[in-house]
Design an enzyme around this catalytic site. Structure first.
Site, PDB file in Angstrom:
ATOM      1  N   ASP A 214       0.851  -1.186   0.000  1.00 13.92           N
ATOM      2  CA  ASP A 214       0.000   0.000   0.000  1.00 13.92           C
ATOM      3  C   ASP A 214       0.891   1.242   0.000  1.00 13.92           C
ATOM      4  O   ASP A 214       1.836   1.331   0.788  1.00 13.92           O
ATOM      5  CB  ASP A 214      -0.904  -0.014   1.239  1.00 13.92           C
ATOM      6  CG  ASP A 214      -1.960   1.073   1.204  1.00 13.92           C
ATOM      7  OD1 ASP A 214      -3.071   0.788   0.731  1.00 13.92           O
ATOM      8  OD2 ASP A 214      -1.670   2.195   1.655  1.00 13.92           O
ATOM      9  N   ASN A 222      -2.300  13.183  -2.598  1.00 17.71           N
ATOM     10  CA  ASN A 222      -3.455  13.646  -3.374  1.00 17.71           C
ATOM     11  C   ASN A 222      -3.868  15.054  -2.963  1.00 17.71           C
ATOM     12  O   ASN A 222      -4.171  15.907  -3.805  1.00 17.71           O
ATOM     13  CB  ASN A 222      -4.639  12.695  -3.179  1.00 17.71           C
ATOM     14  CG  ASN A 222      -4.705  11.632  -4.259  1.00 17.71           C
ATOM     15  OD1 ASN A 222      -4.190  11.817  -5.356  1.00 17.71           O
ATOM     16  ND2 ASN A 222      -5.336  10.516  -3.955  1.00 17.71           N
ATOM     17  N   ASP A 231      -2.795   9.790  -9.696  1.00 19.57           N
ATOM     18  CA  ASP A 231      -2.874   8.808 -10.785  1.00 19.57           C
ATOM     19  C   ASP A 231      -1.496   8.549 -11.385  1.00 19.57           C
ATOM     20  O   ASP A 231      -1.163   7.410 -11.746  1.00 19.57           O
ATOM     21  CB  ASP A 231      -3.821   9.304 -11.879  1.00 19.57           C
ATOM     22  CG  ASP A 231      -5.278   9.293 -11.446  1.00 19.57           C
ATOM     23  OD1 ASP A 231      -5.580   8.685 -10.396  1.00 19.57           O
ATOM     24  OD2 ASP A 231      -6.112   9.881 -12.156  1.00 19.57           O
ATOM     25  N   GLU A 257      -4.982   2.597  -3.663  1.00 17.56           N
ATOM     26  CA  GLU A 257      -3.519   2.658  -3.703  1.00 17.56           C
ATOM     27  C   GLU A 257      -2.883   1.343  -3.259  1.00 17.56           C
ATOM     28  O   GLU A 257      -1.697   1.296  -2.936  1.00 17.56           O
ATOM     29  CB  GLU A 257      -3.017   3.805  -2.815  1.00 17.56           C
ATOM     30  CG  GLU A 257      -3.313   3.653  -1.335  1.00 17.56           C
ATOM     31  CD  GLU A 257      -4.634   4.285  -0.917  1.00 17.56           C
ATOM     32  OE1 GLU A 257      -4.721   4.721   0.244  1.00 17.56           O
ATOM     33  OE2 GLU A 257      -5.565   4.335  -1.741  1.00 17.56           O
TER      34      GLU A 257
END
Length: 339
Positions: A214, A222, A231, A257
């Site tokens: 992860d 973000n 992305d 993620e």
């Protein structure tokens, strides 16, 4: 037309296909039978080469690999797209049918108007109709002819729009089967493919290890740089995973993620060593923000590694791996657990 030799060959292939499918834990479906019949028949050398590589790496044929080979070498384009195309075309046909019914109904009504108008006009001499009465009949004809023309134009417009929509669908549906196996953002196999492959390997009783990873502080990345940059990070890590995977290790985007790596025939020790090499490789990544031009480093991930044990189910194996992953997070992130 099938010859005697063709019949004998197909019978011989049948006798080979079914035991081979059972040996490699392949479900007896028409698609799988077509794939394995072609493999036994050796009709497509490249298919056989790729299948042999899959069997060497996994010791069986995972569902995602089998489906991918079928779509790549056997399925026709029409077959690949037919199910979704049929559903969408049925909707279009329903709309067109409704418009045609309305137009035909309008046409029938217009025919009745014409008949009545001609009968009224025939009375001009018989009943000495006035000019105003004649003009009323003509105005009615003109008005109704405009209505039918509007209805016909509407149908033509719908037919033209439907033609364009079908062309668009054909272009999009070429991706449908791929989308069923692959994650569109990362290009990796998706969660559906992971579940099928992992389930098959578990129930085949083979040695297999699972690595869950992860991305650390992904929400903060973000928030600071935007979702488009997030992305970019996912794509960069996916590309790095693909470049590192070998000897049957396969990468999947598990969701958000989080990623998964299936490592067939790998012990916990070997899988952990591999996870550590992946961790070190990821922490060296630098991703350039396309909007600002700023390069961002210090991208890390936390890992949980488990080996299948007796009695494991898909859920229990994932649960143990996730538990170790979050233990790695709690211990400071950017590490592989167990130690």
């Amino acid at each position: 037309m099938m010859t005697t030799e063709d019949f004998k060959k197909s019978t011989a292939n049948l006798k080979k296909v079914v035991p081979l499918m059972m040996k490699h834990h392949v479900a007896a479906t028409p698609v799988n039978y077509a794939l394995w019949y072609t493999y036994v028949d050796q009709a497509i050398p490249q298919l056989n080469a790729e299948m042999d590589s899959v069997l060497k790496n996994f010791g069986l044929c995972p569902p995602a690999s089998g489906e991918h080979l079928y779509q790549q070498y056997i399925a026709t384009k029409a077959e690949t797209n037919i199910n979704q195309l049929r559903a969408n075309v049925e909707v279009l046909l329903g709309e067109i049918s409704s418009s045609m019914s309305d137009t035909l109904s309008d046409t029938s009504s217009f025919a009745n108007v014409i008949d009545k108008s001609f009968k009224d006009l025939e009375r001009v001499e018989q009943d000495n109709l006035s000019i105003e009465e004649v003009m009323t009949v003509i105005r009615r004809l003109v008005s109704d002819s405009k209505d039918i023309r509007h209805s016909t134009n509407f149908l033509n417009n719908q037919l033209n729009a439907a033609t364009l929509e079908i062309s668009r669908l054909k272009e999009q549906l070429a991706k449908v089967q791929k989308d069923a196996l692959f994650d569109s953002l990362s290009g990796l196999y998706n969660r559906r493919a992971f579940d099928g492959d992992m389930f098959t390997l578990i129930h085949a009783g083979q040695q297999v290890s699972l690595i869950m990873l992860d991305i650390d502080h992904f929400k903060a990345l973000n928030d600071n740089y935007g979702h488009l940059f997030g992305d970019q990070i996912i794509r960069a890590i996916a590309k790095r995973l693909q470049s590192l995977c070998r000897d049957g290790v396969t990468a999947y985007r598990y969701g958000g993620e989080e990623f998964a790596l299936i490592a067939p025939h790998k012990s916990l020790r070997i899988a952990r060593q591999f996870a550590e090499s992946v961790r070190r490789s990821i922490e060296k990544l630098t991703v350039k923000d396309r909007r600002s031009g700023q390069s961002v480093g210090s991208i890390t991930a936390s890992f949980g590694v488990v080996e299948k044990i007796e009695g494991d189910s898909l859920e229990s194996l994932i649960g143990r791996a996730d538990g170790l992953l979050y233990e790695a997070k709690n211990l400071g992130r950017n590490r592989v657990m167990p130690l």
